[in-house]
Motif scaffolding. Structure first.
Motif, mmCIF file in Angstrom:
data_model
loop_
_atom_site.group_PDB
_atom_site.id
_atom_site.type_symbol
_atom_site.label_atom_id
_atom_site.label_comp_id
_atom_site.label_asym_id
_atom_site.label_seq_id
_atom_site.Cartn_x
_atom_site.Cartn_y
_atom_site.Cartn_z
ATOM 1 N N THR A 8 0.875 -1.070 0.122
ATOM 2 C CA THR A 8 0.137 -0.035 -0.042
ATOM 3 C C THR A 8 0.849 1.185 -0.013
ATOM 4 N N TRP A 9 1.787 1.207 0.774
ATOM 5 C CA TRP A 9 2.933 2.385 0.898
ATOM 6 C C TRP A 9 3.538 2.529 -0.582
ATOM 7 N N SER A 10 3.968 1.428 -1.059
ATOM 8 C CA SER A 10 4.635 1.437 -2.353
ATOM 9 C C SER A 10 3.647 1.879 -3.515
ATOM 10 N N LYS A 38 1.240 3.883 -3.038
ATOM 11 C CA LYS A 38 0.823 5.201 -2.746
ATOM 12 C C LYS A 38 1.870 6.135 -3.335
ATOM 13 N N LYS A 39 3.266 5.610 -3.135
ATOM 14 C CA LYS A 39 4.413 6.464 -3.487
ATOM 15 C C LYS A 39 4.344 6.703 -4.964
ATOM 16 N N VAL A 40 4.109 5.337 -5.878
ATOM 17 C CA VAL A 40 4.252 5.426 -7.308
ATOM 18 C C VAL A 40 3.078 6.263 -7.861
ATOM 19 N N SER A 84 1.398 8.641 -6.357
ATOM 20 C CA SER A 84 1.362 10.254 -6.137
ATOM 21 C C SER A 84 2.251 10.901 -7.343
ATOM 22 N N LYS A 85 3.238 10.157 -7.922
ATOM 23 C CA LYS A 85 3.946 10.770 -8.818
ATOM 24 C C LYS A 85 3.183 11.091 -10.167
ATOM 25 N N LYS A 108 -1.759 13.138 -5.233
ATOM 26 C CA LYS A 108 -1.923 12.456 -3.759
ATOM 27 C C LYS A 108 -3.491 11.979 -3.715
ATOM 28 N N ALA A 115 -3.644 8.560 -5.267
ATOM 29 C CA ALA A 115 -2.519 7.732 -4.235
ATOM 30 C C ALA A 115 -3.533 7.225 -3.238
ATOM 31 N N GLY A 149 -4.505 3.307 -3.031
ATOM 32 C CA GLY A 149 -3.922 2.811 -1.742
ATOM 33 C C GLY A 149 -4.904 2.036 -1.090
ATOM 34 N N GLU A 187 -7.924 14.263 2.897
ATOM 35 C CA GLU A 187 -7.763 13.089 2.419
ATOM 36 C C GLU A 187 -9.231 12.687 1.742
#
Length: 272
Positions: A39-41, A43-45, A47-48, A53, A56, A60, A137
């Protein structure tokens, strides 16, 4: 049943199911850890990407739920419970729950629409659902706002898509709308020039587009001036509050009155 028989039965159950239960627990723990990492990964991908966001957080949350559902099914299967029957039961239960929770499904569909059409992003200042705040959010079912006085407002997504959305962050500049009344006996040209001097001296007021100072209304007890300077979004509230204070002080210094509401009352003496 004797103590020996109870112990024998217990150890037999442990021998038969112990490793399966342990394996199921390990699957749940590992699945939970992997869900957090993936989930963190994601969101990071995401978000770019263009979604930023907003997309993301939404993707996520879906990723986390999907992985946990798969993990739970795998753990149940490890216990040699027939997952086919289990899934069928879940399907029937899901239909019943779905009918009972139509509002939640509507919120989910609205959340998908918010992500697809993106009327606002995380960090935007918006007015929606009867509230104004910064978008913190966008979740599957609700959207969270943070107000200037640090309140947290949670709005169902269906209420957002079913109402008007005002996004104050789509443009880098905002117009400050002020209306200040002066007495009918006051010099209008002098009052307008006092306001112009205040706006000209404020470096936060933009030159383009130009500000407006004009008579907006002839009220019951005052001549109302419309003051419309443009500023950067970050300067909006400071200019909004400070300009009113400056105008009041400048009017007092120049003898320009700001009247209280007043009425003329005539008393007719019928006996006289």
């Amino acid at each position: 049943m004797s103590l020996e028989n109870i112990q024998a039965t217990f150890f037999k159950l442990v021998e038969q199911y112990g490793w399966k239960v342990l394996a199921a627990v390990i699957i749940l723990v590992v699945g939970r850890i992997l869900a957090g990492i993936l989930t963190w990964s994601v969101k990071k991908v995401v978000s770019k990407s263009k979604g930023g966001k907003t997309l993301a957080v939404f993707v996520g949350n879906l990723t986390f739920i999907g992985i946990m559902v798969f993990t739970i099914v795998a753990a149940i299967n490890k216990l040699e419970i027939q997952t086919t029957s289990f899934v069928a039961i879940l399907g029937a239960a899901g239909l019943a729950v779905g009918l009972a929770l139509q509002g939640s499904l509507s919120n989910f569909a609205s959340g998908v629409m918010l992500v697809i059409f993106r009327p606002f992003e995380v960090g935007d200042v918006v007015q929606m659902g009867g509230s104004i705040g910064v978008v913190e959010e966008i979740q599957i079912f609700v959207t969270t706002l943070s107000t200037p006085d640090k309140k947290k407002i949670i709005i169902p997504n269906a209420k957002i898509t079913g109402d008007t959305i005002v996004n104050f962050s789509t443009s880098p500049i905002r117009r400050v709308d002020l209306t200040i009344g002066i007495a009918y006996s006051a010099d209008i040209d002098k009052a307008k020039q006092v306001v112009r001097d205040i706006l000209d001296a404020d470096t936060r007021v933009l030159k383009d587009p130009p500000y407006t100072v004009a008579v907006a209304e002839l009220g019951e007890s005052s001549v109302n001036l419309a003051i419309r300077p443009h500023v950067k979004g970050a300067d909006y509230w400071d200019v909004f509050f400070e300009t009113q204070e400056k105008v009041k002080k400048a009017f007092d210094a120049n003898g320009i009155g700001i009247p209280f509401p007043q009425r003329d009352v005539r008393i007719i003496n019928k006996n006289g």
